[in-house]
Design a protein around this motif. Structure first.
Motif, PDB file in Angstrom:
ATOM      1  N   THR A  10       0.841  -1.195   0.000  1.00 41.31           N
ATOM      2  CA  THR A  10       0.000   0.000   0.000  1.00 41.31           C
ATOM      3  C   THR A  10       0.882   1.253   0.000  1.00 41.31           C
ATOM      4  O   THR A  10       2.062   1.192   0.368  1.00 41.31           O
ATOM      5  CB  THR A  10      -0.901   0.042   1.249  1.00 41.31           C
ATOM      6  N   PRO A  11       0.301   2.406  -0.370  1.00 45.09           N
ATOM      7  CA  PRO A  11       1.071   3.654  -0.310  1.00 45.09           C
ATOM      8  C   PRO A  11       1.608   3.941   1.095  1.00 45.09           C
ATOM      9  O   PRO A  11       2.747   4.386   1.251  1.00 45.09           O
ATOM     10  CB  PRO A  11       0.061   4.722  -0.748  1.00 45.09           C
ATOM     11  N   ARG A  72       4.556  13.155  -5.889  1.00 44.88           N
ATOM     12  CA  ARG A  72       3.388  12.268  -5.769  1.00 44.88           C
ATOM     13  C   ARG A  72       2.533  12.383  -7.019  1.00 44.88           C
ATOM     14  O   ARG A  72       2.235  13.482  -7.479  1.00 44.88           O
ATOM     15  CB  ARG A  72       2.540  12.639  -4.562  1.00 44.88           C
ATOM     16  N   ALA A  74      -0.990  11.488  -7.716  1.00 42.62           N
ATOM     17  CA  ALA A  74      -2.145  11.151  -6.893  1.00 42.62           C
ATOM     18  C   ALA A  74      -3.084  10.121  -7.499  1.00 42.62           C
ATOM     19  O   ALA A  74      -3.540   9.211  -6.817  1.00 42.62           O
ATOM     20  CB  ALA A  74      -2.927  12.413  -6.546  1.00 42.62           C
ATOM     21  N   SER A  77      -1.723   6.549  -7.082  1.00 40.92           N
ATOM     22  CA  SER A  77      -0.959   6.264  -5.869  1.00 40.92           C
ATOM     23  C   SER A  77       0.508   6.035  -6.193  1.00 40.92           C
ATOM     24  O   SER A  77       1.082   5.007  -5.865  1.00 40.92           O
ATOM     25  CB  SER A  77      -1.529   5.053  -5.128  1.00 40.92           C
TER      26      SER A  77
END
Length: 194
Positions: A10-11, A72, A74, A77
């Motif tokens: 996961t991020p 980042r 977005a 992710s």
């Protein structure tokens, strides 16, 4: 430079790992991609671009970052470390460790044999989803070859140059570079200085 991908995480797991990691890695679509060292040509090209852009943009309040500023992406992710990032105006930064930039206007990636496919493919696809990004430039570290992608609404317009006297307009930050400046003092494998 990206190398082989590891298992999906996961991020938040990525950010926790990156906070204490000895080596940088990128995160895209649930995968961590370890970064490796760069060739002399790659390092010289990044320095040429970064220092020239900084000299030209500093007085206008624009910022230029090289190598170690995480960005980042977005919508997918993603967390990546572009070779050169520039923006005019106030940087939007996430309070992560290290801090993460979210609004680059210009991203420049220097290609190598190990990164070219990733930088042109999955990584560029992720960058295209970033609303702030207006321009994406790919610079080959093995020969004189630069490609520029500029956002026009929902489309990206492509151009390419291979001549040292060609001027590369960087409309997203309101300046230009010649390929001669990008490749100054770079010696390709054949030993010829460009």
């Amino acid at each position: 430079m990206a190398t082989a991908a590891l298992k999906r995480i996961t991020p938040d797991e990525y950010l926790a790992r990156e906070r204490h990691a000895e080596f940088r890695s990128e995160y895209l679509n649930g995968r961590i991609l370890a970064m490796t060292g760069a060739s002399l040509q790659h390092a010289e090209i990044v320095l040429n671009i970064g220092s020239t852009l900084r000299d030209r943009l500093r007085a206008r309040g624009c910022r230029v970052f090289v190598n170690d500023v995480r960005v980042r992406i977005a919508s997918v992710s993603g967390y990546v470390y572009p070779d050169v990032v520039a923006l005019c105006g106030t940087p939007a930064v996430l309070d992560t460790r290290p801090p993460t930039l979210t609004n680059p206007h210009l991203v420049i990636e220097v290609l190598s044999g190990t990164t070219e496919r990733y930088d042109r493919g999955e990584k560029f696809e992720a960058y295209r989803a970033s609303e702030a990004l207006a321009e994406y430039v790919l610079v080959d570290s093995r020969r004189v070859h630069v490609e520029r992608y500029v956002r026009h609404g929902d489309f990206w317009v492509h151009s390419a140059a291979t001549e040292l006297d060609t001027t590369l307009e960087l409309s997203s930050v309101g300046t230009a570079l010649t390929l001669r400046e990008i490749y100054a003092d770079v010696q390709f494998d054949g030993g010829s200085e460009e």
